[in-house]
Motif scaffolding. Sequence first.
Motif, PDB file in Angstrom:
ATOM      1  N   GLY A  20       0.633  -1.399  -0.725  1.00 26.66           N
ATOM      2  CA  GLY A  20       0.114   0.251  -0.182  1.00 26.66           C
ATOM      3  C   GLY A  20       0.724   0.679  -0.017  1.00 26.66           C
ATOM      4  N   VAL A  21       0.132   2.461  -0.321  1.00 25.96           N
ATOM      5  CA  VAL A  21       1.406   3.511  -0.578  1.00 25.96           C
ATOM      6  C   VAL A  21       2.389   3.669   1.401  1.00 25.96           C
ATOM      7  CG1 VAL A  21       1.084   5.831  -0.869  1.00 25.96           C
ATOM      8  CG2 VAL A  21      -0.519   4.671  -2.342  1.00 25.96           C
ATOM      9  N   PRO A  22       1.644   3.795   2.135  1.00 27.84           N
ATOM     10  CA  PRO A  22       1.725   4.012   3.169  1.00 27.84           C
ATOM     11  C   PRO A  22       3.468   3.194   3.590  1.00 27.84           C
ATOM     12  CG  PRO A  22      -0.218   3.997   3.807  1.00 27.84           C
ATOM     13  CD  PRO A  22      -0.076   3.668   2.288  1.00 27.84           C
ATOM     14  N   GLY A  23       2.710   1.696   3.193  1.00 24.49           N
ATOM     15  CA  GLY A  23       4.154   0.577   2.706  1.00 24.49           C
ATOM     16  C   GLY A  23       4.805   0.725   2.309  1.00 24.49           C
ATOM     17  N   ILE A  24       4.911   0.978   1.400  1.00 22.68           N
ATOM     18  CA  ILE A  24       5.642   1.598  -0.009  1.00 22.68           C
ATOM     19  C   ILE A  24       6.875   3.017   0.701  1.00 22.68           C
ATOM     20  CG2 ILE A  24       6.431   2.617  -2.120  1.00 22.68           C
ATOM     21  CD1 ILE A  24       3.871   1.001  -3.753  1.00 22.68           C
ATOM     22  N   ARG A  25       6.133   3.519   1.489  1.00 22.46           N
ATOM     23  CA  ARG A  25       6.885   5.320   1.633  1.00 22.46           C
ATOM     24  C   ARG A  25       7.794   4.996   3.211  1.00 22.46           C
ATOM     25  NH1 ARG A  25       2.979   7.294   3.477  1.00 22.46           N
ATOM     26  NH2 ARG A  25       2.950   9.311   1.872  1.00 22.46           N
ATOM     27  N   ARG A  26       6.766   3.427   3.917  1.00 21.97           N
ATOM     28  CA  ARG A  26       8.487   2.795   4.796  1.00 21.97           C
ATOM     29  C   ARG A  26       8.670   2.467   3.908  1.00 21.97           C
ATOM     30  NH1 ARG A  26       5.707  -0.132  10.039  1.00 21.97           N
ATOM     31  NH2 ARG A  26       7.952  -1.031  10.373  1.00 21.97           N
ATOM     32  N   THR A  27       9.312   1.621   3.368  1.00 26.20           N
ATOM     33  CA  THR A  27      10.070   0.576   2.323  1.00 26.20           C
ATOM     34  C   THR A  27      10.940   1.649   2.314  1.00 26.20           C
ATOM     35  OG1 THR A  27       8.366  -0.901   2.320  1.00 26.20           O
ATOM     36  CG2 THR A  27      11.205  -0.182   0.557  1.00 26.20           C
ATOM     37  N   LEU A  28      10.522   3.038   1.666  1.00 30.35           N
ATOM     38  CA  LEU A  28      12.215   4.122   1.728  1.00 30.35           C
ATOM     39  C   LEU A  28      12.815   4.147   2.652  1.00 30.35           C
ATOM     40  CD1 LEU A  28      13.045   6.255  -0.852  1.00 30.35           C
ATOM     41  CD2 LEU A  28      11.466   7.568  -0.538  1.00 30.35           C
ATOM     42  N   ALA A  29      11.868   5.328   3.744  1.00 28.64           N
ATOM     43  CA  ALA A  29      12.630   5.102   4.683  1.00 28.64           C
ATOM     44  C   ALA A  29      13.129   4.216   5.435  1.00 28.64           C
ATOM     45  CB  ALA A  29      11.502   5.853   5.844  1.00 28.64           C
ATOM     46  N   GLU A  30      13.168   3.343   5.476  1.00 32.11           N
ATOM     47  CA  GLU A  30      14.039   2.023   6.097  1.00 32.11           C
ATOM     48  C   GLU A  30      15.541   1.967   4.346  1.00 32.11           C
ATOM     49  OE1 GLU A  30      10.462  -1.374   7.874  1.00 32.11           O
ATOM     50  OE2 GLU A  30      11.724  -2.013   5.590  1.00 32.11           O
ATOM     51  N   THR A  31      15.357   2.219   3.090  1.00 31.77           N
ATOM     52  CA  THR A  31      16.865   2.453   2.602  1.00 31.77           C
ATOM     53  C   THR A  31      17.006   3.319   2.812  1.00 31.77           C
ATOM     54  OG1 THR A  31      14.631   1.282   0.871  1.00 31.77           O
ATOM     55  CG2 THR A  31      17.079   2.100  -0.093  1.00 31.77           C
ATOM     56  N   GLU A  32      16.552   4.736   3.411  1.00 35.08           N
ATOM     57  CA  GLU A  32      16.859   5.879   3.251  1.00 35.08           C
ATOM     58  C   GLU A  32      16.430   6.861   4.747  1.00 35.08           C
ATOM     59  OE1 GLU A  32      19.401   7.788   0.016  1.00 35.08           O
ATOM     60  OE2 GLU A  32      18.448   9.688   1.363  1.00 35.08           O
ATOM     61  N   PRO A  33      16.803   6.509   5.596  1.00 35.61           N
ATOM     62  CA  PRO A  33      15.976   7.341   6.586  1.00 35.61           C
ATOM     63  C   PRO A  33      16.862   8.864   5.810  1.00 35.61           C
ATOM     64  CG  PRO A  33      17.614   5.729   7.877  1.00 35.61           C
ATOM     65  CD  PRO A  33      17.965   5.761   6.065  1.00 35.61           C
ATOM     66  N   GLY A  34      15.103   9.697   6.551  1.00 31.38           N
ATOM     67  CA  GLY A  34      14.934  11.221   5.884  1.00 31.38           C
ATOM     68  C   GLY A  34      15.168  11.415   4.425  1.00 31.38           C
ATOM     69  N   HIS A  35      15.168  10.497   3.634  1.00 29.06           N
ATOM     70  CA  HIS A  35      14.472  10.885   2.399  1.00 29.06           C
ATOM     71  C   HIS A  35      13.770  11.682   1.833  1.00 29.06           C
ATOM     72  CE1 HIS A  35      14.500  10.810  -1.776  1.00 29.06           C
ATOM     73  NE2 HIS A  35      15.732   9.023  -1.893  1.00 29.06           N
ATOM     74  N   PRO A  36      14.484  13.298   1.617  1.00 29.10           N
ATOM     75  CA  PRO A  36      13.238  13.795   1.270  1.00 29.10           C
ATOM     76  C   PRO A  36      11.234  13.971   0.847  1.00 29.10           C
ATOM     77  CG  PRO A  36      15.097  13.907  -0.256  1.00 29.10           C
ATOM     78  CD  PRO A  36      15.456  12.906   1.286  1.00 29.10           C
ATOM     79  N   ILE A  37      11.906  12.845  -0.130  1.00 27.89           N
ATOM     80  CA  ILE A  37      10.286  12.345  -0.588  1.00 27.89           C
ATOM     81  C   ILE A  37       9.431  12.426   0.750  1.00 27.89           C
ATOM     82  CG2 ILE A  37      11.350  13.151  -2.811  1.00 27.89           C
ATOM     83  CD1 ILE A  37      10.020  10.045  -3.647  1.00 27.89           C
TER      84      ILE A  37
END
Lengths: 401, 401
Positions: A264-281
């Motif tokens: 889901g969209v929040p899940g993809i957002r979390r995956t990005l945050a796990e990949t690079e904490p604090g990523h601007p988007i």
Amino acid sequence: MPVARRTSRDIRSESRLIVVRALLAAGETTRNELADDTGLSAATVSTVVGDLLKYGIAAETGLLSSGIGRPTTGLRLNADRGLVAGVYVEDRYFQATVFDTSLKRLANVRIRATEPVGTADAVIEWTARILDAALGDAGAAREDLLGVGVLLPGGMQRPVKSAFASDAIWLHLDRLRDRLGLPVVVDNPLKAVATAELWLGAGRRFADLVVVNLGEGVGAGIVQDGAVLRGATGTAGEWGHSLLVFEGRECQCGRRGCVEAYVGVPGIRRTLAETEPGHPIADVQGGKFVEALGEAADAGDAAALAAVDRTAQFLGAALADLVAIVNPEHLALAGWTTFPLGERLLPAVRERVRADAPGDAAAELGIELSRSSGMEGIAAVALERFMRDVGLVTTRVLPAL
Amino acid sequence: MPVARRTSRDIRSESRLIVVRALLAAGETTRNELADDTGLSAATVSTVVGDLLKYGIAAETGLLSSGIGRPTTGLRLNADRGLVAGVYVEDRYFQATVFDTSLKRLANVRIRATEPVGTADAVIEWTARILDAALGDAGAAREDLLGVGVLLPGGMQRPVKSAFASDAIWLHLDRLRDRLGLPVVVDNPLKAVATAELWLGAGRRFADLVVVNLGEGVGAGIVQDGAVLRGATGTAGEWGHSLLVFEGRECQCGRRGCVEAYVGVPGIRRTLAETEPGHPIADVQGGKFVEALGEAADAGDAAALAAVDRTAQFLGAALADLVAIVNPEHLALAGWTTFPLGERLLPAVRERVRADAPGDAAAELGIELSRSSGMEGIAAVALERFMRDVGLVTTRVLPAL
């Protein structure tokens, strides 16, 4: 409950639905082509077309010449028969779309409320108002409508338990019907997208298919033997709340490890945050996040590319479960996440599904993006309901009533 | 492929199958009771019973008196009509069971080979030999058989790719038929257990149910609208190879994290070994391991109790996925693991399914142990095949031909 028996009357009714779907899909066609497309006999097509002409559902379009032999009479759905409308109702988002009887879109209106709409009364008022606004845009009025279909998300929440007033519509359907003065059908968006795919998309080629909807929430519409699977309590297809990881991430449904918590969209957002904490988007809200992620990936952002790839792995593995359990002929991916990310996800998703599905269950499986929408689907259901009201259709159990 | 059309002939054929199933389930009954049980009209039942009497499938059993009104003629399946047999074929394990036409078990023979049977020729020979042995025990011969059903595990492996000669039967079905001189049907055990549950178990009350088979391997048979779901490539129901843990334990299928790697017998053994490394019963082989685990748990062994509880959590979570996706009316648990452990697993499994299933999809769901067996199911399919051969049944697409 035990299996229902079928009668010759049911078969006649089913033939009418099949011909209406073929007319929808074809635009303009002929009796001969309808027989070819549907596999029904020429005699049956002729009888059914006669019924549809009599009730004004179909119309003749004059003589068509193919250049060979004598010209034949063209046929199409009678767009002038009336209008159907779909309304999407969420706690703070409303949308109404008006279609003609051939499901051509005439007008579309959206409203986003700043606060959740708090009572059933307010939901009914908003529904009526946005419907009237869309009718106004289409130069039409309520009396032009054959029926209205309401899309209510949240099949997971049965009426009574839901926290959202919009779900309370289930409890106040008679009041909504009275307020609009029109026949109303209600369905879950997952089932409505599957109906659209069945009538207008891959359902023209396959009787067994799954349509996966990818957005804020995710879920599946399962079509078997040409009908949308509903299940004992109407929640079949809640694949978004099947497991990806036992005791994994928390899901908004309260369980841990659901597919939705990863794709889901929040899940993809979390995956990005796990990949690079604090990523601007990572803070971009709503559907704009997946657009931003797609743009960042296009620009070569490493974290964005990694998050998209990880999402494809999660999605492919989760889709392989649908293949293991349901084993469809075709898998369609729909929903807003697919608009910016679909093409980017598809190759890795296909590879993962083929690798993970049992044996070679996915070897011949088509996995394609789909533009089917719940609005088209619910409009099709409203049209089917109208055909039932005039006695042309008897078999189909319509959702929600 | 597109949806197949139905004709009045199909409906007649279906009515015959329904009456045969009702006769099987009832033992001795009457025409009136058949009408009550099936929902068919008295006139239809009368016609169908006439057909079944004519072909010797049913027999009258003399006058039955209920004490009220005049006595009516009793009816049952004609056990003297002939025999049917089921044969289970694995790479090193063979079993044959002979039934009469009312599916009463007459004889059963098992053989375990010390080495895998290495060629299709050898499999065919073993099949013929064990069938003859079971017929001998039943005091019968091959000419008494109406047909034979062969259970081939490993729906995951399609014929060509399989490493086991037993699977090569799929490629040499004509030779098996020639060798036996009998009609042969083949099916996967999961589908056969579902058929047994449909004809003789919960299928008498529910049209939509799932039968989960728990043994060395695990899987599901899905019944929808009174028919066993097969899927596009015949692998529907491979729930054992859906995910429990993304990138979790290695499964024998080559993928990681499958349900089977947690709730199949080797998975339960591993759970015990993780709970208490070096536990004395972790080395007990085959089905005896689950028996030993049940005994240890009965004796209050803490590690055994913990492993059983952990297994119930895995199983409940994995069953909740079936509820999310298929949303059945009833869930039946079958297979050898359920014999020693079923009652012990059931309370925690029910609780976990209710907690994990979307919304209240499992609130009314019955989860029960089942004694349905693949042998009964494949015998029922062989009987159905015989009814097709004599022209009584036309619709049902039989597995494997």
